[in-house]
Design a protein around this motif. Structure first.
Motif, mmCIF file in Angstrom:
data_model
loop_
_atom_site.group_PDB
_atom_site.id
_atom_site.type_symbol
_atom_site.label_atom_id
_atom_site.label_comp_id
_atom_site.label_asym_id
_atom_site.label_seq_id
_atom_site.Cartn_x
_atom_site.Cartn_y
_atom_site.Cartn_z
ATOM 1 N N ALA A 1 -0.048 -7.088 -1.809
ATOM 2 C CA ALA A 1 -1.079 -6.920 -0.782
ATOM 3 C C ALA A 1 -1.555 -5.477 -0.736
ATOM 4 C CB ALA A 1 -0.534 -7.328 0.573
ATOM 5 N N SER A 2 -2.776 -5.311 -0.260
ATOM 6 C CA SER A 2 -3.311 -3.966 -0.080
ATOM 7 C C SER A 2 -2.589 -3.290 1.077
ATOM 8 C CB SER A 2 -4.810 -4.052 0.210
ATOM 9 O OG SER A 2 -5.048 -4.866 1.344
ATOM 10 N N PRO A 3 -2.612 -1.947 1.117
ATOM 11 C CA PRO A 3 -1.914 -1.238 2.200
ATOM 12 C C PRO A 3 -2.395 -1.700 3.571
ATOM 13 C CG PRO A 3 -2.580 0.298 0.476
ATOM 14 C CD PRO A 3 -3.216 -1.023 0.140
ATOM 15 N N LEU A 4 -1.457 -1.810 4.482
ATOM 16 C CA LEU A 4 -1.761 -2.277 5.831
ATOM 17 C C LEU A 4 -2.413 -1.160 6.637
ATOM 18 C CD1 LEU A 4 -1.265 -4.812 7.629
ATOM 19 C CD2 LEU A 4 0.766 -3.654 8.469
ATOM 20 N N GLU A 5 -3.492 -1.476 7.304
ATOM 21 C CA GLU A 5 -4.200 -0.505 8.129
ATOM 22 C C GLU A 5 -3.758 -0.631 9.586
ATOM 23 O OE1 GLU A 5 -6.106 1.822 6.983
ATOM 24 O OE2 GLU A 5 -6.140 1.109 4.904
ATOM 25 N N ARG A 6 -3.867 0.469 10.316
ATOM 26 C CA ARG A 6 -3.498 0.475 11.724
ATOM 27 C C ARG A 6 -4.324 -0.542 12.513
ATOM 28 N NH1 ARG A 6 -1.432 4.901 15.251
ATOM 29 N NH2 ARG A 6 -1.852 4.277 17.409
ATOM 30 N N GLU A 7 -5.607 -0.668 12.161
ATOM 31 C CA GLU A 7 -6.478 -1.590 12.888
ATOM 32 C C GLU A 7 -5.980 -3.031 12.788
ATOM 33 O OE1 GLU A 7 -8.483 2.120 12.194
ATOM 34 O OE2 GLU A 7 -7.475 0.743 10.808
ATOM 35 N N THR A 8 -5.386 -3.377 11.641
ATOM 36 C CA THR A 8 -4.860 -4.731 11.465
ATOM 37 C C THR A 8 -3.706 -4.993 12.425
ATOM 38 O OG1 THR A 8 -5.482 -4.694 9.120
ATOM 39 C CG2 THR A 8 -3.874 -6.353 9.808
ATOM 40 N N GLN B 1 6.987 -6.401 3.613
ATOM 41 C CA GLN B 1 8.121 -5.487 3.539
ATOM 42 C C GLN B 1 7.969 -4.622 2.291
ATOM 43 O OE1 GLN B 1 11.361 -5.153 5.524
ATOM 44 N NE2 GLN B 1 10.930 -3.297 4.355
ATOM 45 N N ARG B 2 8.047 -3.299 2.476
ATOM 46 C CA ARG B 2 7.994 -2.380 1.333
ATOM 47 C C ARG B 2 9.344 -2.425 0.634
ATOM 48 N NH1 ARG B 2 6.986 -0.088 -2.827
ATOM 49 N NH2 ARG B 2 5.898 1.924 -3.067
ATOM 50 N N GLN C 1 1.998 3.954 6.649
ATOM 51 C CA GLN C 1 1.922 2.534 6.290
ATOM 52 C C GLN C 1 3.268 1.839 6.473
ATOM 53 O OE1 GLN C 1 0.398 4.934 4.483
ATOM 54 N NE2 GLN C 1 -1.715 4.303 4.932
ATOM 55 N N LEU C 2 4.368 2.564 6.200
ATOM 56 C CA LEU C 2 5.690 1.973 6.392
ATOM 57 C C LEU C 2 5.925 1.611 7.854
ATOM 58 C CD1 LEU C 2 7.898 4.310 4.144
ATOM 59 C CD2 LEU C 2 7.142 1.982 3.625
#
Length: 476
Positions: free
Chosen positions: A65-72, A195-196, A281-282
């Motif tokens: 998956a693409s990096p998770l954004e705060r807005e999500t 999960q990273r 992102q973590l």
């Protein structure tokens, strides 16, 4: 029969035409279908359904998956707040909604958390504790004081997976060789939860150099769809001592075992890069997982309340359908003629689950549901099975509309339970609207699952007995 027809559009049953249409063509064969024949019908129906689905185009999304954004994450928090508000409205007597709100508010604050938690996990005997000790000695002292490192209990008991908590920001998944199927499935599940992960091939010192390269390459190929090659790293956290032999001037030979330093350089370099470049992102991903757990808890509570309200409605409609089929056992009605009862059932259940249907949409959906049940073979199979149960007892089979009535009730119940399962899978904030009212593949899968859950002979015999009791009231 103690069911009041308070809805003017209730003129037929969702299962009425199914039973009428098939009973006439099946005739006396209903009593001769044994258990093997029952499963043959469902297999045939399922095969037709699957064959028709082969032509449908599906898009497989990469698990990387693409990096998770705060807005999500903030959007998910907002959706969960909406869900809690709905829970408070629909189940006002529930006493833990305040606790859920408080926990969600705390998670909002975690978006700005500075502490990073690294956890080491894996199966038994792969060297997790030794790796934690080596990292704590060689790498952790050079890092930010906001960084912590922890070992975890063995992830597996035999072939069973223990629950993985979502608290670690970065997970080091340790193996000492090729992955088992259970380990691979666990990695897939963890990755799907955002999960990273770093996959660590430990104890590589136990293999010859060519073997190490082969195993590492095989691991990278195995997980290529969920992890990049750089995220699969070979190490030796506690290499075995090496025998050293030294020849002396007097031609004697001295031997001793020499301890080896842990080989962690590639791993520590990767870790340092991640905790400096991906820290935000973590934290966001961990918060996202925790919010997801709250959201699931709220959804389960809401679904349980809605199910408790939906079941009496299904029961009401199943007996309405039974009475209509029993009183008028004519094979002239077609599928479209059942749109009234089935449409009203869909409309009433949709109202409980806040899935908005107009009358025309509900009737169109009823036709879709009926066609699916026919294609899957559920109508024929159910009618033949119930017919066999009734014919085994001549006393209960004397009523001409008995099979039609009981089948109508059973299929209506099957449709209603399938709709409950389907609606429960929807997002709490998602409303059904527009032209595409149902995902046909998912609805078909749900119908098959519910059908199999309600095919136990003991249940069917009890249901037939209960239905006959209702029909006797109609006949009297």
């Amino acid at each position: 029969m103690a069911v009041a027809l308070r809805k003017p559009i209730l003129v037929g049953g969702i299962a009425l035409s199914f039973g009428l249409w098939l009973i006439d063509s099946l005739g006396e064969s209903v009593a001769s279908l044994d258990e093997l024949g029952v499963w043959g019908v469902i297999t045939l129906g399922t095969g037709v359904w699957l064959w028709q689905r082969r032509g449908a185009k599906t898009v497989e999304l990469s698990p990387i998956a693409s990096p998770l954004e705060r807005e999500t994450v903030e959007k998910t928090i907002a959706q969960t707040e909406v869900a809690i508000a709905k829970l408070e409205t629909e189940v006002p007597a529930l006493d833990n909604t305040a606790q859920l709100r408080e926990g969600l508010a705390q998670l909002s604050l975690e978006l700005d958390r500075q502490d990073i938690q690294v956890a080491v996990t894996g199966g038994k005997g792969v060297g997790k504790s030794r790796l934690v000790e080596a990292l704590a000695a060689q790498w952790l002292p050079q890092q930010s004081p906001h960084l912590s490192l922890q070992d975890t209990p063995s992830l597996f008991i035999g072939d069973e997976l223990k629950e993985v908590t979502p608290t670690a920001d970065l997970l080091l998944f340790v193996t000492s060789g090729d992955l088992t199927d259970t380990e691979f499935q666990t990695l897939q599940k963890l990755k799907s939860d955002r999960q990273r992960i770093l996959l660590i091939f430990n104890k590589q010192d136990q293999y010859l150099p060519p073997e190490r390269a082969i195993i590492l390459q095989k691991l990278r190929q195995r997980v290529a769809e969920i992890l990049t090659g750089e995220d699969v790293i070979g190490i030796s956290a506690f290499p075995a001592p090496v025998k050293v032999r030294q020849h002396q001037a007097d031609n004697s030979v001295q031997e001793w075992m020499e301890e080896q330093k842990p080989d962690l350089s590639i791993l520590t370099e990767k870790l340092s890069h991640i905790v400096t470049q991906e820290a935000q992102q973590l934290v966001w991903a961990t918060t996202f997982r925790k919010v997801g757990q709250v959201k699931v808890e709220v959804k389960n509570l809401l679904n349980q309340s809605r199910r408790d309200r939906a079941l009496p409605i299904i029961e009401q409609y199943q007996w309405i359908a039974a009475a209509a089929a029993f009183a008028n056992p004519l094979p002239a009605l077609d599928l479209l003629a059942t749109a009234a009862i089935s449409g009203q059932l869909i409309g009433d259940l949709g109202e409980i689950y806040q899935q908005k249907f107009s009358l025309s949409q509900a009737q169109s959906s009823a036709k879709t549901l009926g066609n699916l049940m026919l294609k899957l073979g559920l109508v024929e199979l159910s009618t033949q099975t119930i017919g066999g149960i009734l014919k085994s007892n001549a006393i209960t089979y004397i009523a001409g509309g008995g099979v039609q009535g009981v089948s109508a009730a059973y299929l209506t119940r099957l449709a209603g339970l399938s709709l409950i399962e389907y609606f429960q899978e929807q997002e709490i904030s998602q409303n059904t609207s527009g032209e595409q009212l149902f995902n046909l593949d998912r609805l078909g899968d749900t119908l098959q699952k519910v059908f199999q859950q309600n095919q136990r002979m003991a249940f069917l015999q009890d249901f037939v007995s209960q239905a006959l009791g209702k029909l006797r009231l109609v006949a009297s």
